[in-house]
Design a protein around this motif. Structure first.
Motif, PDB file in Angstrom:
ATOM      1  N   LEU A   1       0.855  -1.193   0.000  1.00 13.59           N
ATOM      2  CA  LEU A   1       0.000   0.000   0.000  1.00 13.59           C
ATOM      3  C   LEU A   1       0.890   1.241   0.000  1.00 13.59           C
ATOM      4  CD1 LEU A   1      -2.743  -1.047   2.575  1.00 13.59           C
ATOM      5  CD2 LEU A   1      -2.804  -1.188   0.092  1.00 13.59           C
TER       6      LEU A   1
ATOM      7  N   SER B   1       7.288  14.099   4.258  1.00 17.64           N
ATOM      8  CA  SER B   1       6.657  15.424   4.324  1.00 17.64           C
ATOM      9  C   SER B   1       5.143  15.373   4.122  1.00 17.64           C
ATOM     10  CB  SER B   1       7.277  16.336   3.264  1.00 17.64           C
ATOM     11  OG  SER B   1       7.041  15.781   1.986  1.00 17.64           O
ATOM     12  N   THR B   2       4.569  14.172   4.191  1.00 16.87           N
ATOM     13  CA  THR B   2       3.117  14.074   3.965  1.00 16.87           C
ATOM     14  C   THR B   2       2.343  14.865   5.009  1.00 16.87           C
ATOM     15  OG1 THR B   2       3.397  11.889   2.986  1.00 16.87           O
ATOM     16  CG2 THR B   2       1.181  12.471   3.715  1.00 16.87           C
ATOM     17  N   TYR B   3       2.681  14.609   6.262  1.00 15.56           N
ATOM     18  CA  TYR B   3       2.015  15.329   7.345  1.00 15.56           C
ATOM     19  C   TYR B   3       3.046  16.212   8.050  1.00 15.56           C
ATOM     20  CZ  TYR B   3      -1.734  11.831   6.933  1.00 15.56           C
ATOM     21  OH  TYR B   3      -2.743  11.022   6.484  1.00 15.56           O
TER      22      TYR B   3
ATOM     23  N   ARG C   1      -3.959  10.448  12.116  1.00 13.77           N
ATOM     24  CA  ARG C   1      -4.332   9.418  11.141  1.00 13.77           C
ATOM     25  C   ARG C   1      -5.838   9.274  11.032  1.00 13.77           C
ATOM     26  NH1 ARG C   1      -0.018   8.891   8.067  1.00 13.77           N
ATOM     27  NH2 ARG C   1       1.757   7.963   9.129  1.00 13.77           N
TER      28      ARG C   1
ATOM     29  N   GLN D   1      -6.911  13.479  10.080  1.00 14.58           N
ATOM     30  CA  GLN D   1      -6.116  13.966   8.934  1.00 14.58           C
ATOM     31  C   GLN D   1      -5.579  15.397   9.022  1.00 14.58           C
ATOM     32  OE1 GLN D   1      -4.990  11.907   6.659  1.00 14.58           O
ATOM     33  NE2 GLN D   1      -6.166  10.152   7.270  1.00 14.58           N
TER      34      GLN D   1
ATOM     35  N   ASP E   1       0.858  17.434   2.652  1.00 17.58           N
ATOM     36  CA  ASP E   1       1.414  17.437   1.301  1.00 17.58           C
ATOM     37  C   ASP E   1       1.394  16.051   0.676  1.00 17.58           C
ATOM     38  OD1 ASP E   1       2.106  20.150   0.949  1.00 17.58           O
ATOM     39  OD2 ASP E   1       3.773  19.877   2.338  1.00 17.58           O
ATOM     40  N   GLY E   2       0.276  15.361   0.839  1.00 23.25           N
ATOM     41  CA  GLY E   2       0.207  14.007   0.280  1.00 23.25           C
ATOM     42  C   GLY E   2       0.039  14.019  -1.219  1.00 23.25           C
TER      43      GLY E   2
ATOM     44  N   LEU F   1      -1.556   9.240  -4.906  1.00 22.58           N
ATOM     45  CA  LEU F   1      -1.653   7.854  -4.443  1.00 22.58           C
ATOM     46  C   LEU F   1      -2.047   7.799  -2.973  1.00 22.58           C
ATOM     47  CD1 LEU F   1      -1.342   5.025  -5.558  1.00 22.58           C
ATOM     48  CD2 LEU F   1       1.041   5.034  -4.797  1.00 22.58           C
ATOM     49  N   TYR F   2      -1.470   8.718  -2.212  1.00 25.96           N
ATOM     50  CA  TYR F   2      -1.774   8.728  -0.777  1.00 25.96           C
ATOM     51  C   TYR F   2      -3.220   9.168  -0.542  1.00 25.96           C
ATOM     52  CZ  TYR F   2      -0.785   8.650   4.145  1.00 25.96           C
ATOM     53  OH  TYR F   2      -0.799   8.315   5.473  1.00 25.96           O
TER      54      TYR F   2
ATOM     55  N   LEU G   1      -5.335   6.271  -0.844  1.00 25.54           N
ATOM     56  CA  LEU G   1      -5.296   5.447   0.363  1.00 25.54           C
ATOM     57  C   LEU G   1      -6.285   5.993   1.394  1.00 25.54           C
ATOM     58  CD1 LEU G   1      -3.978   3.206   2.149  1.00 25.54           C
ATOM     59  CD2 LEU G   1      -2.353   4.924   2.904  1.00 25.54           C
ATOM     60  N   ILE G   2      -6.253   7.295   1.608  1.00 27.38           N
ATOM     61  CA  ILE G   2      -7.161   7.914   2.585  1.00 27.38           C
ATOM     62  C   ILE G   2      -8.616   7.645   2.193  1.00 27.38           C
ATOM     63  CG2 ILE G   2      -7.994  10.111   3.533  1.00 27.38           C
ATOM     64  CD1 ILE G   2      -5.153  11.185   3.233  1.00 27.38           C
TER      65      ILE G   2
ATOM     66  N   TYR H   1      -1.706  -0.467  10.720  1.00 25.45           N
ATOM     67  CA  TYR H   1      -0.915  -0.021   9.565  1.00 25.45           C
ATOM     68  C   TYR H   1      -0.160   1.285   9.840  1.00 25.45           C
ATOM     69  CZ  TYR H   1       0.181   1.033   4.682  1.00 25.45           C
ATOM     70  OH  TYR H   1       0.824   1.301   3.517  1.00 25.45           O
ATOM     71  N   PHE H   2      -0.865   2.246  10.375  1.00 26.20           N
ATOM     72  CA  PHE H   2      -0.236   3.544  10.602  1.00 26.20           C
ATOM     73  C   PHE H   2       0.541   3.591  11.924  1.00 26.20           C
ATOM     74  CE2 PHE H   2      -3.921   4.973   7.896  1.00 26.20           C
ATOM     75  CZ  PHE H   2      -3.151   5.219   6.773  1.00 26.20           C
TER      76      PHE H   2
ATOM     77  N   TYR I   1      -7.994  -7.176   9.929  1.00 28.60           N
ATOM     78  CA  TYR I   1      -6.915  -6.433   9.270  1.00 28.60           C
ATOM     79  C   TYR I   1      -6.686  -6.961   7.853  1.00 28.60           C
ATOM     80  CZ  TYR I   1      -2.411  -4.262   8.374  1.00 28.60           C
ATOM     81  OH  TYR I   1      -1.392  -3.535   7.812  1.00 28.60           O
TER      82      TYR I   1
ATOM     83  N   VAL J   1      -7.053  -4.770   4.435  1.00 27.58           N
ATOM     84  CA  VAL J   1      -5.966  -4.573   3.464  1.00 27.58           C
ATOM     85  C   VAL J   1      -6.431  -4.971   2.065  1.00 27.58           C
ATOM     86  CG1 VAL J   1      -3.673  -5.400   2.766  1.00 27.58           C
ATOM     87  CG2 VAL J   1      -4.102  -4.787   5.149  1.00 27.58           C
TER      88      VAL J   1
ATOM     89  N   ILE K   1      -8.735  -2.345   0.648  1.00 24.80           N
ATOM     90  CA  ILE K   1      -8.022  -1.119   0.279  1.00 24.80           C
ATOM     91  C   ILE K   1      -7.233  -1.336  -1.009  1.00 24.80           C
ATOM     92  CG2 ILE K   1      -6.148   0.438   0.986  1.00 24.80           C
ATOM     93  CD1 ILE K   1      -7.202   0.070   3.872  1.00 24.80           C
ATOM     94  N   GLN K   2      -6.581  -2.487  -1.103  1.00 22.54           N
ATOM     95  CA  GLN K   2      -5.828  -2.790  -2.336  1.00 22.54           C
ATOM     96  C   GLN K   2      -6.760  -2.769  -3.551  1.00 22.54           C
ATOM     97  OE1 GLN K   2      -4.074  -6.482  -1.094  1.00 22.54           O
ATOM     98  NE2 GLN K   2      -2.054  -5.575  -0.760  1.00 22.54           N
TER      99      GLN K   2
ATOM    100  N   ILE L   1      -7.846   0.815  -4.403  1.00 24.78           N
ATOM    101  CA  ILE L   1      -6.782   1.610  -5.033  1.00 24.78           C
ATOM    102  C   ILE L   1      -6.577   1.170  -6.486  1.00 24.78           C
ATOM    103  CG2 ILE L   1      -4.276   2.039  -4.990  1.00 24.78           C
ATOM    104  CD1 ILE L   1      -4.496   2.148  -1.931  1.00 24.78           C
TER     105      ILE L   1
END
Lengths: 142, 183
Positions: free
Chosen positions: A13, A19-21, B40, B43, B117-118, B121-122, B125-126, B144-145, B168, B172, B175-176, B179
């Motif tokens: 994933l 620098s994302t957060y 997380r 956000q 600053d995601g 792709l990120y 994920l969110i 995960y986080f 979990y 996953v 989410i995969q 995405i």
């Protein structure tokens, strides 16, 4: 400016980069002051001082309750129990202990009849009427 | 005070001696971990700041009754997670955002956050995480986080390790798929 050091693991994933957060400079240096200011402003005092007091109060209440209950049992027990009642209670206790899990009204009535206990004298009229609904074989056991 | 264990700090706090000093020490010790945990979930930095302060006020109020049979950080984590989840629910309700729209809404909101600053792709994920059922989302975020051990999550959520692993794994997979679907 502080940057989060993120190290997300596996599973294919996407990962947050360094620098994302981000968070403002000195954020964590100021946070405890801000939280304490808010707590003081809201008057959100913990019950620290009342905690031990409450515990003591609970202890006193518990002790007093125990004394009252024990006293009541000690005084009223001999007065209220005839020897027959005590005997019945002992038998019932033994029976309940012995037949744990299988106890129901039918079995209890059966036991009562088997042991020639004064059933009617112990029940209200309505409860005696209910006995008419039990199958005859229970009564026949007597 | 820095060298005192959590238990010693709690005892000191509960004795009523210098509770503010003790609490500050606990905040310094845990504020970063709790901050990132909450971040997380919600956000944006601003929301995280709100939720973290709320959580610390609750911890302050609850600490006198904290029992020693659970670990302090587990208890604090639980408060922070619950606070973050209820904040999220309340916020979405106030903004009239349905469960199906939550992912899109949150991505738009986080993209507008100056402290985020995601990349694309990120953001995916969110969005995908937001589509998960609440319990799966909570487990995924903690594993995960936060990279917590299953045993820790198990204590926190009072769920068996086996059930957590299954949840979990499902999270996953979902989410995969989500995405990949966007590709």
């Amino acid at each position: 400016m502080k940057i989060m050091n993120d190290d997300i693991q596996g599973q294919g994933l996407p990962k947050a980069t360094g620098s994302t957060y981000r968070i403002p400079d000195g954020y964590f240096d100021r946070l405890p002051d801000r939280v304490m200011n808010r707590i003081n402003h809201e008057g959100a005092y913990p019950s620290v001082k009342s905690g031990p007091r409450l515990k003591k109060l609970y202890s006193w209440i518990s002790a007093a309750a125990a004394v009252i209950i024990l006293g009541w049992l000690g005084l009223s027990g001999p007065l209220r129990e005839s020897s027959q009642e005590r005997r019945m209670e002992e038998r019932l206790n033994w029976f309940v202990e012995f037949s744990k899990g299988d106890l129901n009204e039918g079995v209890l009535v059966e036991y009562w009849v088997d042991n020639d206990l004064e059933l009617e004298g112990q029940l209200s009229t309505d409860e005696v009427d209910l006995l008419d609904y039990y199958p005859d074989w229970i009564i026949d056991l007597n | 005070m820095k060298n005192l264990t959590d238990r010693e700090l709690v005892d000191l706090f509960q004795s009523g001696k210098n509770e503010e000093g003790v609490f500050r020490q606990l905040m310094v010790r845990y504020q970063e971990r709790l901050y990132w945990l909450i971040r997380r979930f919600v956000q944006t930095h601003e929301d995280t700041d709100d939720v973290l302060q709320n959580a610390f006020v609750k911890i302050w109020k609850g600490l006198p009754n904290f029992r020693s049979d659970s670990e302090l950080y587990t208890w604090m984590y639980r408060i922070a997670v619950n606070e973050a989840i209820s904040f999220r629910k309340q916020h979405l309700k106030q903004q009239n955002v349905s469960a199906g729209e939550a992912g899109e809404y949150l991505v738009a909101k986080v993209n507008a956050d100056p402290w985020y600053d995601g990349d694309e792709l990120y953001s995916r994920l969110i969005r995908a995480v937001e589509q998960l059922p609440e319990r799966q989302r909570r487990i995924f975020q903690l594993k995960y986080f936060e990279d917590l051990k299953y045993e820790e999550i198990s204590r926190m959520l009072e769920t068996s390790v086996g059930a957590l692993k299954a949840s979990y794994h499902h999270a996953v997979k979902k989410i995969q798929q989500a995405i990949e679907k966007e590709d």
